[in-house]
Enzyme design. Structure first.
Site, mmCIF file in Angstrom:
data_model
loop_
_atom_site.group_PDB
_atom_site.id
_atom_site.type_symbol
_atom_site.label_atom_id
_atom_site.label_comp_id
_atom_site.label_asym_id
_atom_site.label_seq_id
_atom_site.Cartn_x
_atom_site.Cartn_y
_atom_site.Cartn_z
ATOM 1 N N HIS A 417 -15.145 1.974 27.574
ATOM 2 C CA HIS A 417 -15.830 0.977 26.745
ATOM 3 C C HIS A 417 -15.097 0.714 25.429
ATOM 4 C CE1 HIS A 417 -18.928 -1.796 26.160
ATOM 5 N NE2 HIS A 417 -19.986 -1.055 26.463
ATOM 6 N N ASP A 421 -15.322 -4.550 28.061
ATOM 7 C CA ASP A 421 -16.750 -4.821 27.843
ATOM 8 C C ASP A 421 -17.396 -5.203 29.164
ATOM 9 O OD1 ASP A 421 -16.320 -7.664 28.317
ATOM 10 O OD2 ASP A 421 -15.500 -7.753 26.287
#
Length: 447
Positions: A417, A421
């Site tokens: 992350h 995304d």
């Protein structure tokens, strides 16, 4: 003797330093970048063997590959300093060689003694270094106890440090054998047992009353298993998120059947995986961040030019993740052949460092073993990993309200992350899904 692997390592001594005669140490050479130690798998030579220059001496396994160590010398093996299964540090001496006209030395205090067979001593009470009997490590108390029951210490499984036979080992062996070859426990007086076993504990009950339970077993982690410990420990610190999707594999099933029905090569077995690998590469071409790695120190993302797709493989030696290089330039048939090659090498524990390095994304085909889906951890420094569940037929509802069976595969994409995304991963997955469900679209982009 056929070579186990595609490359060999040699001693670190320069050719100019080769002695004309004498005893030389053959160390474990540097087998790869960042490798500090290896497990000794097997010896190809034994003490007393005459060897030639560049002859294979042994096979070792690092965290990444199995490698042969060969000799830079011509001579005779004087002593093997390690046994298979030992962990050897880089630079540590593996064996001693006699080169030139020197005679093989007699083992001294700094040389390991060979284990002597039972009966080789003139007297059964003779003492060797470290209180050994015929090479078996044991205290006088344990030796006396073994004699009392007529037990040969070579037959007893040692559980003590450095292979030392403990009194518990002798007692356990006596119970397992029923003390048939020695005196019964009833004939052993309490005073005698106390003398043999020490004052700190006695065994007032007869052996018939003793209950033994399975022992715990310590299993050292070696090779790929040690690599998994390191990589998964690091991966657990990375902020992951997972994206799950279901993919209709009806067209994929038909495509595989067509490939197999038209297959004229008996050495090739078509599976679902090569088509999934190729379609994955096509999807990554549109979403290059899926095929990248992250440099935490400089806060930079490196977009990889080659699609080196790693395939997680469960082997008896642990989890291996070799990768197929440059998938973007390979046909499905070429991917099939390369996948088969890597699978065979992994099965034989003969993967080399080049096969295991340079991966840019990983596929875990957990469905080949079982399970609908998994939640994989990243194979660093990659930023994405995909776990694919098994293809199973599930009921689906058509537009006109009829129920029909549909082969469905669940995929779970684990992503870093810090780099990816949710929107990017979702769009990428939609593209990959479209190519799997409509494989004819691959023809529009193949080169």
């Amino acid at each position: 003797m056929p070579s186990m692997v595609s490359r060999c390592c040699y001693s670190n001594h320069a050719l100019a330093d080769l002695p004309a005669s004498g005893i030389v140490d053959v160390p474990l050479a540097q087998t790869g970048e960042g490798i500090a130690e290896c497990e000794l798998l097997k010896w190809f030579v034994k003490e007393g063997d005459e060897i030639e220059e560049f002859q294979p001496l042994c096979a070792v396994q690092s965290d990444k590959a199995t490698i042969e160590i060969t000799s830079r010398y011509k001579g005779k093996v004087a002593q093997l300093l390690h046994a298979p299964g030992n962990i050897v540090k880089v630079g540590e001496t593996l064996l001693k060689l006699v080169v030139g006209d020197s005679a093989v030395p007699t083992p001294s205090s700094d040389v390991l003694e060979s284990v002597k067979p039972p009966g080789s001593e003139n007297s059964p009470d003779s003492k060797l270094n470290k209180d050994t009997v015929g090479g078996v490590l044991a205290t006088p108390t344990v030796r006396n106890l073994a004699k009392l029951y007529g037990i040969n210490l070579y037959d007893v499984d040692a559980t003590g440090k450095d292979g030392r036979v403990l009194k518990e080992d002798v007692l356990k062996y006596a119970v397992q054998k029923g003390a048939a070859d020695g005196p019964s426990t009833a004939s052993v007086s309490a005073d005698c047992r106390e003398q043999l076993l020490g004052e700190e504990e006695t065994y007032p009950q007869t052996f018939a009353e003793v209950k033994w339970y399975p022992d715990d077993k310590t299993v050292p982690l070696r090779g790929f298993q040690r690599t998994m410990v390191k990589t998964m420990s690091m991966a657990a610190k990375i902020p992951h998120f997972h994206y799950v999707e279901e993919i209709n594999c009806d067209a994929l099933v038909k495509l595989k059947a067509s490939f197999q029905n038209n297959n004229s090569d008996p050495n090739i077995k078509h599976t679902f995986l090569p088509s999934l690998i190729k379609s994955l590469s096509m999807a990554m071409s549109k979403y290059p961040f899926m095929n990248s790695c992250f440099n935490e120190e400089s806060l930079e993302v490196i977009l990889k030019g080659s699609h080196n797709i790693g395939i997680a493989m469960a082997t008896q030696h642990g989890l291996a993740v070799p990768n197929i290089k440059n998938v973007q330039s390979l046909s499905i048939l070429e991917i099939t052949k390369e996948l088969s090659r890597l699978q065979q090498l992994a099965k034989d524990n003969e993967l080399n460092p080049a096969d295991n390095s340079g991966g840019t994304i990983t596929l875990s085909n957990i469905g080949a073993i079982g399970g609908k889906f998994g939640a994989p951890l990243l194979n660093l420094p990659e930023v994405a990993i995909i776990a694919m569940g098994r293809i199973e037929k599930v009921p689906r509802l058509s537009d006109d309200g009829n129920v029909y069976p549909s082969p469905i595969m669940t995929v779970n994409i684990g992503a870093d992350h810090r780099v990816l995304d949710g929107a990017t991963v979702a769009k990428f997955c939609n593209e990959w899904k479209q190519l799997i469900e409509n494989p004819e679209l691959l023809l529009l982009q193949m080169r």
